[in-house]
Write a protein that holds these residues in place. Structure first.
Motif, PDB file in Angstrom:
ATOM      1  N   LEU A 275       0.846  -1.192   0.000  1.00  0.00           N
ATOM      2  CA  LEU A 275       0.000   0.000   0.000  1.00  0.00           C
ATOM      3  C   LEU A 275       0.879   1.238   0.000  1.00  0.00           C
ATOM      4  CD1 LEU A 275      -2.826   1.295   0.228  1.00  0.00           C
ATOM      5  CD2 LEU A 275      -2.613   1.098   2.720  1.00  0.00           C
ATOM      6  N   SER A 276       0.648   2.125  -0.930  1.00  0.00           N
ATOM      7  CA  SER A 276       1.468   3.330  -1.039  1.00  0.00           C
ATOM      8  C   SER A 276       1.185   4.291   0.106  1.00  0.00           C
ATOM      9  CB  SER A 276       1.178   4.040  -2.366  1.00  0.00           C
ATOM     10  OG  SER A 276      -0.113   4.613  -2.355  1.00  0.00           O
ATOM     11  N   GLY A 277       2.129   5.191   0.344  1.00  0.00           N
ATOM     12  CA  GLY A 277       1.929   6.230   1.348  1.00  0.00           C
ATOM     13  C   GLY A 277       0.732   7.100   1.015  1.00  0.00           C
ATOM     14  N   GLU A 278       0.546   7.405  -0.270  1.00  0.00           N
ATOM     15  CA  GLU A 278      -0.601   8.205  -0.689  1.00  0.00           C
ATOM     16  C   GLU A 278      -1.907   7.479  -0.381  1.00  0.00           C
ATOM     17  OE1 GLU A 278      -2.461  11.218  -1.279  1.00  0.00           O
ATOM     18  OE2 GLU A 278      -0.384  11.487  -1.948  1.00  0.00           O
ATOM     19  N   GLY A 279      -1.910   6.162  -0.602  1.00  0.00           N
ATOM     20  CA  GLY A 279      -3.098   5.379  -0.282  1.00  0.00           C
ATOM     21  C   GLY A 279      -3.430   5.434   1.203  1.00  0.00           C
ATOM     22  N   MET A 280      -2.399   5.367   2.036  1.00  0.00           N
ATOM     23  CA  MET A 280      -2.620   5.465   3.488  1.00  0.00           C
ATOM     24  C   MET A 280      -3.232   6.804   3.867  1.00  0.00           C
ATOM     25  SD  MET A 280       0.907   3.871   5.009  1.00  0.00           S
ATOM     26  CE  MET A 280       1.521   2.261   4.503  1.00  0.00           C
ATOM     27  N   LEU A 281      -2.690   7.893   3.300  1.00  0.00           N
ATOM     28  CA  LEU A 281      -3.181   9.229   3.641  1.00  0.00           C
ATOM     29  C   LEU A 281      -4.632   9.419   3.198  1.00  0.00           C
ATOM     30  CD1 LEU A 281       0.005  11.299   2.762  1.00  0.00           C
ATOM     31  CD2 LEU A 281      -0.886  10.793   5.047  1.00  0.00           C
ATOM     32  N   THR A 368     -10.166  12.117  -1.184  1.00  0.00           N
ATOM     33  CA  THR A 368      -8.855  11.781  -1.744  1.00  0.00           C
ATOM     34  C   THR A 368      -7.948  13.005  -1.558  1.00  0.00           C
ATOM     35  OG1 THR A 368      -7.691  10.979  -3.728  1.00  0.00           O
ATOM     36  CG2 THR A 368      -9.535  12.479  -4.089  1.00  0.00           C
ATOM     37  N   ASP A 369      -6.810  13.013  -2.239  1.00  0.00           N
ATOM     38  CA  ASP A 369      -5.933  14.176  -2.091  1.00  0.00           C
ATOM     39  C   ASP A 369      -6.397  15.324  -2.989  1.00  0.00           C
ATOM     40  OD1 ASP A 369      -4.301  14.133  -4.773  1.00  0.00           O
ATOM     41  OD2 ASP A 369      -4.277  12.069  -4.041  1.00  0.00           O
ATOM     42  N   LYS A 370      -5.876  16.491  -2.728  1.00  0.00           N
ATOM     43  CA  LYS A 370      -6.258  17.701  -3.468  1.00  0.00           C
ATOM     44  C   LYS A 370      -6.102  17.528  -4.968  1.00  0.00           C
ATOM     45  CE  LYS A 370      -4.325  22.321  -4.399  1.00  0.00           C
ATOM     46  NZ  LYS A 370      -5.142  22.473  -5.552  1.00  0.00           N
ATOM     47  N   TYR A 371      -5.002  16.913  -5.392  1.00  0.00           N
ATOM     48  CA  TYR A 371      -4.687  16.878  -6.817  1.00  0.00           C
ATOM     49  C   TYR A 371      -5.597  15.921  -7.572  1.00  0.00           C
ATOM     50  CZ  TYR A 371      -0.805  19.566  -5.120  1.00  0.00           C
ATOM     51  OH  TYR A 371      -0.063  20.537  -4.514  1.00  0.00           O
ATOM     52  N   GLN A 372      -5.989  14.820  -6.945  1.00  0.00           N
ATOM     53  CA  GLN A 372      -6.939  13.943  -7.623  1.00  0.00           C
ATOM     54  C   GLN A 372      -8.319  14.588  -7.679  1.00  0.00           C
ATOM     55  OE1 GLN A 372      -7.918   9.953  -6.064  1.00  0.00           O
ATOM     56  NE2 GLN A 372      -7.715   9.215  -8.153  1.00  0.00           N
ATOM     57  N   ASP A 374      -8.856  17.775  -7.861  1.00  0.00           N
ATOM     58  CA  ASP A 374      -8.722  18.766  -8.935  1.00  0.00           C
ATOM     59  C   ASP A 374      -8.961  18.103 -10.289  1.00  0.00           C
ATOM     60  OD1 ASP A 374      -8.074  20.719  -7.107  1.00  0.00           O
ATOM     61  OD2 ASP A 374      -5.909  20.673  -7.515  1.00  0.00           O
ATOM     62  N   PHE A 375      -8.424  16.897 -10.451  1.00  0.00           N
ATOM     63  CA  PHE A 375      -8.568  16.151 -11.702  1.00  0.00           C
ATOM     64  C   PHE A 375     -10.016  15.714 -11.915  1.00  0.00           C
ATOM     65  CE2 PHE A 375      -8.369  11.861 -13.749  1.00  0.00           C
ATOM     66  CZ  PHE A 375      -8.123  12.310 -15.026  1.00  0.00           C
ATOM     67  N   ILE A 376     -10.661  15.213 -10.849  1.00  0.00           N
ATOM     68  CA  ILE A 376     -12.029  14.720 -10.965  1.00  0.00           C
ATOM     69  C   ILE A 376     -12.980  15.833 -11.416  1.00  0.00           C
ATOM     70  CG2 ILE A 376     -13.996  13.841  -9.625  1.00  0.00           C
ATOM     71  CD1 ILE A 376     -11.952  12.192  -8.005  1.00  0.00           C
ATOM     72  N   ILE A 377     -12.738  17.032 -10.975  1.00  0.00           N
ATOM     73  CA  ILE A 377     -13.586  18.157 -11.365  1.00  0.00           C
ATOM     74  C   ILE A 377     -13.536  18.391 -12.875  1.00  0.00           C
ATOM     75  CG2 ILE A 377     -13.760  20.686 -11.201  1.00  0.00           C
ATOM     76  CD1 ILE A 377     -13.131  20.430  -8.245  1.00  0.00           C
ATOM     77  N   THR A 378     -12.449  18.004 -13.522  1.00  0.00           N
ATOM     78  CA  THR A 378     -12.292  18.220 -14.966  1.00  0.00           C
ATOM     79  C   THR A 378     -12.345  16.913 -15.758  1.00  0.00           C
ATOM     80  OG1 THR A 378      -9.860  18.043 -14.834  1.00  0.00           O
ATOM     81  CG2 THR A 378     -10.838  20.223 -14.480  1.00  0.00           C
ATOM     82  N   ILE A 379     -12.890  15.846 -15.179  1.00  0.00           N
ATOM     83  CA  ILE A 379     -12.756  14.513 -15.760  1.00  0.00           C
ATOM     84  C   ILE A 379     -13.821  14.177 -16.805  1.00  0.00           C
ATOM     85  CG2 ILE A 379     -14.203  13.138 -14.196  1.00  0.00           C
ATOM     86  CD1 ILE A 379     -11.901  11.149 -13.966  1.00  0.00           C
ATOM     87  N   ASP A 380     -14.808  15.023 -16.979  1.00  0.00           N
ATOM     88  CA  ASP A 380     -15.920  14.686 -17.871  1.00  0.00           C
ATOM     89  C   ASP A 380     -15.466  14.314 -19.280  1.00  0.00           C
ATOM     90  OD1 ASP A 380     -17.362  15.418 -15.660  1.00  0.00           O
ATOM     91  OD2 ASP A 380     -18.769  16.711 -16.736  1.00  0.00           O
ATOM     92  N   LYS A 381     -14.551  15.081 -19.846  1.00  0.00           N
ATOM     93  CA  LYS A 381     -14.107  14.828 -21.214  1.00  0.00           C
ATOM     94  C   LYS A 381     -13.445  13.467 -21.328  1.00  0.00           C
ATOM     95  CE  LYS A 381     -11.347  16.833 -24.967  1.00  0.00           C
ATOM     96  NZ  LYS A 381     -10.457  17.972 -25.366  1.00  0.00           N
ATOM     97  N   LEU A 398     -16.427  20.337  -0.768  1.00  0.00           N
ATOM     98  CA  LEU A 398     -16.466  20.770   0.626  1.00  0.00           C
ATOM     99  C   LEU A 398     -15.121  21.263   1.125  1.00  0.00           C
ATOM    100  CD1 LEU A 398     -18.633  17.864   2.082  1.00  0.00           C
ATOM    101  CD2 LEU A 398     -19.392  20.048   1.158  1.00  0.00           C
ATOM    102  N   SER A 399     -14.049  20.694   0.557  1.00  0.00           N
ATOM    103  CA  SER A 399     -12.691  21.064   0.965  1.00  0.00           C
ATOM    104  C   SER A 399     -11.754  20.590  -0.135  1.00  0.00           C
ATOM    105  CB  SER A 399     -12.323  20.403   2.295  1.00  0.00           C
ATOM    106  OG  SER A 399     -12.217  18.991   2.134  1.00  0.00           O
ATOM    107  N   GLU A 400     -10.462  20.753   0.090  1.00  0.00           N
ATOM    108  CA  GLU A 400      -9.510  20.265  -0.908  1.00  0.00           C
ATOM    109  C   GLU A 400      -9.585  18.760  -1.088  1.00  0.00           C
ATOM    110  OE1 GLU A 400      -5.658  21.745   0.178  1.00  0.00           O
ATOM    111  OE2 GLU A 400      -5.943  23.591  -0.981  1.00  0.00           O
ATOM    112  N   THR A 401      -9.991  18.047  -0.033  1.00  0.00           N
ATOM    113  CA  THR A 401      -9.973  16.579  -0.085  1.00  0.00           C
ATOM    114  C   THR A 401     -11.352  15.946  -0.190  1.00  0.00           C
ATOM    115  OG1 THR A 401      -9.986  16.442   2.336  1.00  0.00           O
ATOM    116  CG2 THR A 401      -7.832  16.471   1.246  1.00  0.00           C
TER     117      THR A 401
END
Length: 422
Positions: A275-281, A368-372, A374-381, A398-401
């Protein structure tokens, strides 16, 4: 502000309900209590559901077997397969003989249209299985006969795609993680392909239906490539997710603002890290929302993806971490162990929400994390490009995460060009 947000949530819920109540009205709606007919092969059922049903339904089998044109086609496929064992002198000739031609697909479509009659075996198969499953819901067929034909054409194309990628070496959608396991230019690859064709020839016979030789070939190629990921942890509702699936029936949904919390996985960079560190967070952030009473369930989503052919499954490892380290109860954690991309994290989550009986009009919460996010918000295309539809409607961030979303029922549609996560 609160009233505005509440109105927005109601409008999203109503738009979902309108879509749900109008889609496929002519052939019946998907049914939450419907259980896929898997036989003994979840890879086959999840990728080629119509063909699985035709093998399962004895009356439909008899109808197809009695049709002269389809019987002739079956014999031609068998003869071509047997001839390939002596005629093909290069590796790629062998699987090529097993694919459906455009002409054959059209011929079968015409015969299915002619054979379909109200009240007969094909009609019952569509109304009792194909439509309730929702697995071909994208086509929004105007009649049961049209849905039958669309399902056949999709399954035939999906069989061809698996043969092209995992026998002929065609690039899949994501070559770095989903490519063939062999070098098709090596001399010994001919022997492997010959043995695969011989295996198919041993299994099919004069009584086999017109599609069974190509279907069996596709399944063999997936198996030798160790690409049977679609079957991982199945049947989940009665095994890995049993405790949570049973608890769904006991939930007072009015007590929670969200139906569930979705946590997309993050694969590690090396093959020895479970399990990656990102997955843990991400899990820790979701656990905080769970213990704050935001939702009764956490869905951890991610397959055996990174690195190439890893032995570790993201969802399985996240569930272990959630229970053993973060102390969530087992009946609150649901695994979704098949998604290979962010698009399918959401799509597969929607499928579980629907099949387990959670309220689809109630929003879920992606953590999830902020960057994912951010990606999900633009994922429609990207969703439209890869899935042909968007599997969700976004609510408020609701927040960055933390990001609200509403499930979309089109997520039940089989993805014909992703055999490891269809």
């Amino acid at each position: 502000m609160y009233k505005i947000l509440k109105c927005k949530s109601v409008l999203l819920a109503l738009s979902y309900l309108f879509f749900y109540n109008t889609v496929s009205a002519q052939v019946g709606q998907p049914r939450a209590g419907y259980k896929l007919v898997s036989g003994n092969d979840w890879v086959k059922a999840k990728n080629y559901y119509l063909l699985t049903l035709l093998q399962y339904d004895k009356n439909a089998q008899a109808l197809l077997a009695a049709d002269a044109a389809l019987t002739e086609l079956a014999q031609k496929k068998l003869n071509s397969l047997r001839a390939s064992l002596t005629e093909c002198k290069d590796a790629l000739c062998l699987p090529a003989r097993l694919k459906f031609s455009t002409e054959e697909i059209g011929q079968v479509s015409a015969r299915l249209t002619a054979l379909y009659k109200p009240g007969n075996a094909l009609d019952k198969l569509v109304k009792e299985h194909l439509a309730p499953s929702g697995t071909y819901i994208y086509y929004d067929a105007k009649s049961p006969a049209e849905l039958l034909v669309k399902a056949w054409e999709q399954d035939a194309g999906a069989v061809n795609h698996a043969i092209e990628v995992y026998a002929e070496g065609k690039k899949p959608n994501y070559p770095q993680i989903d490519s063939i396991s062999f070098d098709v230019t090596k001399k010994n690859y001919y022997i492997l392909m010959y043995d695969c064709s011989a295996e198919v020839a041993d299994v099919v016979n004069q009584q086999s239906l017109f599609f069974e030789a190509p279907l069996h070939a596709a399944l063999v190629y997936l198996e030798i490539n160790e690409r049977r990921n679609a079957a991982d942890c199945e049947p989940m509702a009665t095994t890995a997710n049993r405790a949570a699936a049973e608890r769904v029936k006991q939930i007072n949904w009015a007590s929670y603002p969200y139906s569930h919390i979705l946590v997309p996985g993050a694969g590690p960079d090396n093959p020895t890290t479970p399990l990656s560190g990102e997955g843990m967070l991400r899990c820790k952030a979701a656990a905080r929302q769970y213990f704050a009473g935001k939702a009764p369930f956490v869905v951890v989503s991610g397959g055996a993806v990174h690195p190439f052919k890893t032995i570790y499954n993201e969802a399985v490892e996240m569930k272990k971490y959630m229970i053993n380290s973060l102390h969530l109860p087992e009946n609150a954690v649901i695994i979704e162990p098949h998604a290979r991309h962010t698009t399918t994290n959401i799509r597969n989550d929607v499928r579980l929400v629907f099949r387990y009986g959670m309220p689809l009009a109630k929003p879920g919460l992606i953590v999830t994390d902020k960057y994912q996010n951010d990606f999900i918000i633009t994922i429609d295309k990207r969703c439209i490009s890869e899935l042909k539809y968007v599997p969700h409607k976004l609510g408020k961030r609701l927040s960055e995460t933390a990001l609200e979303f509403y499930p979309v029922i089109t997520s039940l549609q089989i993805d014909a060009d992703e055999p490891m996560d269809p």
